[in-house]
Design a protein around this motif. Structure first.
Motif, mmCIF file in Angstrom:
data_model
loop_
_atom_site.group_PDB
_atom_site.id
_atom_site.type_symbol
_atom_site.label_atom_id
_atom_site.label_comp_id
_atom_site.label_asym_id
_atom_site.label_seq_id
_atom_site.Cartn_x
_atom_site.Cartn_y
_atom_site.Cartn_z
ATOM 1 N N GLN A 1 0.822 -1.225 0.000
ATOM 2 C CA GLN A 1 0.000 0.000 0.000
ATOM 3 C C GLN A 1 0.856 1.274 0.000
ATOM 4 N N PHE B 1 7.182 -0.017 6.450
ATOM 5 C CA PHE B 1 7.839 0.176 5.168
ATOM 6 C C PHE B 1 9.275 -0.303 5.275
ATOM 7 N N GLY C 1 3.799 2.729 -1.843
ATOM 8 C CA GLY C 1 4.608 2.343 -3.002
ATOM 9 C C GLY C 1 4.444 3.275 -4.178
ATOM 10 N N PRO D 1 15.939 -6.006 -7.456
ATOM 11 C CA PRO D 1 17.018 -6.219 -6.485
ATOM 12 C C PRO D 1 18.131 -7.123 -7.004
ATOM 13 N N SER E 1 6.570 -15.507 -1.357
ATOM 14 C CA SER E 1 6.149 -15.082 -2.699
ATOM 15 C C SER E 1 6.459 -16.105 -3.782
ATOM 16 N N TRP E 2 7.487 -16.938 -3.553
ATOM 17 C CA TRP E 2 7.890 -17.888 -4.603
ATOM 18 C C TRP E 2 7.684 -19.349 -4.207
HETATM 19 O O1 1CP Z 1 3.388 -1.036 1.683
HETATM 20 C C1 1CP Z 1 4.062 -2.051 1.737
HETATM 21 O O2 1CP Z 1 3.553 -3.179 1.618
HETATM 22 C C2 1CP Z 1 5.500 -1.772 1.965
HETATM 23 C C3 1CP Z 1 6.525 -2.632 2.222
HETATM 24 C C4 1CP Z 1 7.064 -3.713 1.301
HETATM 25 C C5 1CP Z 1 6.867 -5.092 1.467
HETATM 26 C C6 1CP Z 1 5.929 -5.780 2.429
HETATM 27 C C7 1CP Z 1 7.987 -3.528 0.241
HETATM 28 C C8 1CP Z 1 8.463 -2.243 -0.279
HETATM 29 N N1 1CP Z 1 8.405 -4.758 -0.162
HETATM 30 C C9 1CP Z 1 7.729 -5.724 0.539
HETATM 31 C C10 1CP Z 1 7.898 -7.175 0.462
HETATM 32 C C11 1CP Z 1 8.622 -7.789 -0.661
HETATM 33 N N2 1CP Z 1 9.754 -7.370 -1.313
HETATM 34 C C12 1CP Z 1 8.264 -9.043 -1.215
HETATM 35 C C13 1CP Z 1 7.139 -9.899 -0.700
HETATM 36 C C14 1CP Z 1 5.810 -9.471 -1.191
HETATM 37 C C15 1CP Z 1 5.592 -9.643 -2.666
HETATM 38 O O3 1CP Z 1 5.557 -10.784 -3.134
HETATM 39 O O4 1CP Z 1 5.435 -8.609 -3.338
HETATM 40 C C16 1CP Z 1 9.171 -9.336 -2.242
HETATM 41 C C17 1CP Z 1 9.200 -10.562 -3.124
HETATM 42 C C18 1CP Z 1 10.124 -8.273 -2.294
HETATM 43 C C19 1CP Z 1 11.306 -8.176 -3.177
HETATM 44 C C20 1CP Z 1 11.304 -6.908 -3.928
HETATM 45 N N3 1CP Z 1 11.637 -5.708 -3.377
HETATM 46 C C21 1CP Z 1 10.899 -6.678 -5.255
HETATM 47 C C22 1CP Z 1 10.344 -7.744 -6.174
HETATM 48 C C23 1CP Z 1 11.298 -8.182 -7.186
HETATM 49 C C24 1CP Z 1 10.878 -9.466 -7.864
HETATM 50 O O5 1CP Z 1 11.613 -10.444 -7.699
HETATM 51 O O6 1CP Z 1 9.832 -9.488 -8.538
HETATM 52 C C25 1CP Z 1 11.055 -5.311 -5.520
HETATM 53 C C26 1CP Z 1 10.816 -4.589 -6.808
HETATM 54 C C27 1CP Z 1 11.494 -4.709 -4.303
HETATM 55 C C28 1CP Z 1 11.683 -3.267 -4.035
HETATM 56 C C29 1CP Z 1 10.555 -2.650 -3.298
HETATM 57 N N4 1CP Z 1 10.157 -3.028 -2.019
HETATM 58 C C30 1CP Z 1 9.123 -2.210 -1.598
HETATM 59 C C31 1CP Z 1 8.859 -1.282 -2.652
HETATM 60 C C32 1CP Z 1 7.826 -0.193 -2.591
HETATM 61 C C33 1CP Z 1 9.742 -1.566 -3.701
HETATM 62 C C34 1CP Z 1 9.873 -0.800 -5.002
HETATM 63 C C35 1CP Z 1 11.076 0.024 -4.880
HETATM 64 C C36 1CP Z 1 11.009 1.357 -5.466
HETATM 65 O O7 1CP Z 1 10.502 2.303 -4.859
HETATM 66 O O8 1CP Z 1 11.563 1.458 -6.585
#
Ligand code: 1CP
Length: 354
Positions: free
Chosen positions: A28, A75, A30, A97, A209-210
């Motif tokens: 939420q 966050f 993001g 990442p 997630s995986w």
């Molecule tokens: O509001 C929220 O939910 C904020 C917090 C949050 C959470 C719970 C973020 C911020 N990341 C996560 C968990 C997370 N991170 C997961 C588990 C949930 C899911 O399946 O989505 C996973 C797999 C990650 C790994 C990750 N971090 C990815 C995914 C990459 C992939 O393999 O597909 C990415 C892009 C991130 C970066 C990230 N984390 C959070 C945000 C908002 C972002 C984007 C970064 C940005 O601002 O550019």
């Protein structure tokens, strides 16, 4: 600590009566929110945002200012734990990442140490306590971690993956190495989540997630077994209340019974699951969270409300449902539509709680 003004999210997770179905959205805080993008720019980059307790608190609260959400989520990111284990996390623009030092050999795994959460992850703990203080009892704060399997996919692959080539090779060709890694991760996650609770988290969620990439048998051996170890090690009471634990395996719809056996309080459902069917299967044991396809938010408000109603009707009467998306909100979702979604859940759910 301030009394909770709105505890429907915690009550629903424990199947206690509620007035309306609580709702929050995965991711939420993001990129779909312009105010998030502005704060991230101010911080410099994503990890700088995570490491700054004031700014991490600011972006946690941003969606709560816009919407009548029933929970806040810390966050941070799941990859802070492998970073603290020494892998060197960085984000390549547009590529997601990456790790400077992946752990794809048994020697690398043997050398991994278990991070001290108050020290190596002290910046997360400062964010947790800052957010809890600033929430001032408005809604509960969710702490979280990745599951050992999901964290291990990033650590062995060196970043995001689609085919999971390296970790699956390790799983079948060198299972002892992978078990050593998963065991160290489970120990790390227990310490990390318990420290989040000690610093103010009121509920915990484990993101697998995986897990859905695994075979039926491998899911139990390489993912569920280590989530079980975590559930067994967690602090389950704080401030005189139960700290509910939610397990979410994306693609795990076939394994809900096994997940419910772990002793967790709730299961997160992705959108492939029929929530009525899930309730029949495991609703006597656990609460359910989910499970609207996040892509529905691309539709107009009437269509969103229709989908919300279908899911509410699928779950049916009574407590034990936390409304959510089946996965994270998309970067290109319209913030107005997210607002309509939250509003529809509250408006349409009252009739199921008489
Ligand atoms: O509001 C929220 O939910 C904020 C917090 C949050 C959470 C719970 C973020 C911020 N990341 C996560 C968990 C997370 N991170 C997961 C588990 C949930 C899911 O399946 O989505 C996973 C797999 C990650 C790994 C990750 N971090 C990815 C995914 C990459 C992939 O393999 O597909 C990415 C892009 C991130 C970066 C990230 N984390 C959070 C945000 C908002 C972002 C984007 C970064 C940005 O601002 O550019």
């Amino acid at each position: 600590m301030a009394e909770l003004k709105n505890d429907r999210y915690l009550r629903a997770l424990l199947k206690e009566p509620v007035d309306v179905t609580p709702v929050w959205m995965m991711r939420q805080a993001g990129r779909y929110l312009p105010e998030y993008r502005a704060t991230r720019a101010q911080a410099g980059d994503f990890m700088a945002l995570c490491r700054n307790a004031e700014l991490a608190c600011e972006v946690t609260l941003q969606p709560l200012r816009r919407y009548d959400l029933d929970a806040a989520i810390l966050f941070s990111d799941i990859l802070t734990v492998p970073d603290a284990m020494g892998l060197g996390l960085y984000f390549e623009a547009g590529e997601g990442p990456r790790f400077e030092r992946p752990t794809d050999t048994i020697d690398a795994i043997k050398k991994l140490s278990i991070p001290d959460p108050e020290d190596d992850l002290g910046y997360v703990m400062r964010a947790v306590s800052t957010i809890r203080r600033e929430l001032n009892g408005q809604v509960p704060l969710i702490g979280f971690s990745g599951s050992p399997w999901t964290l291990a996919t990033y650590m062995v692959e060196g970043g995001s993956s689609k085919a999971f080539e390296k970790i699956k090779r390790m799983m079948y060709a060198e299972p002892a190495a992978l078990h050593m890694l998963l065991d160290k991760l489970a120990d790390s996650v227990v310490l990390y989540l318990n420290a989040q609770v000690a610093n103010g988290a009121q509920s915990l969620m484990i993101f697998d997630s995986w897990g859905g990439a695994l075979s039926h048998a491998a899911y139990r051996e390489f993912s569920l077994r280590y989530m079980q170890k975590i559930v067994d090690g967690l602090t389950r009471f704080a401030d005189g209340r139960k700290v509910p634990v939610t397990l979410f395996t994306k693609g795990g719809g076939l394994w809900l019974e096994a997940m419910a056996e772990t002793g967790c309080d709730a299961l997160g459902l992705d959108w492939t699951v029929d929530i009525a069917d899930a309730r029949r299967r495991v609703g006597h044991k656990v609460a359910l969270q989910g499970n609207m396809d996040p892509s529905v938010l691309y539709a107009q408000p009437e269509r969103i409300a229709q989908e919300v109603e279908t899911i509410l009707a699928g779950y049916g009467e009574g407590s034990g449902h936390v409304f959510n998306l089946g996965h994270g909100i998309h970067q290109f979702a319209d913030p107005e539509h997210a607002g309509e979604f939250v509003k529809s859940v509250h408006e349409l759910s009252a009739k199921y709680h008489k």
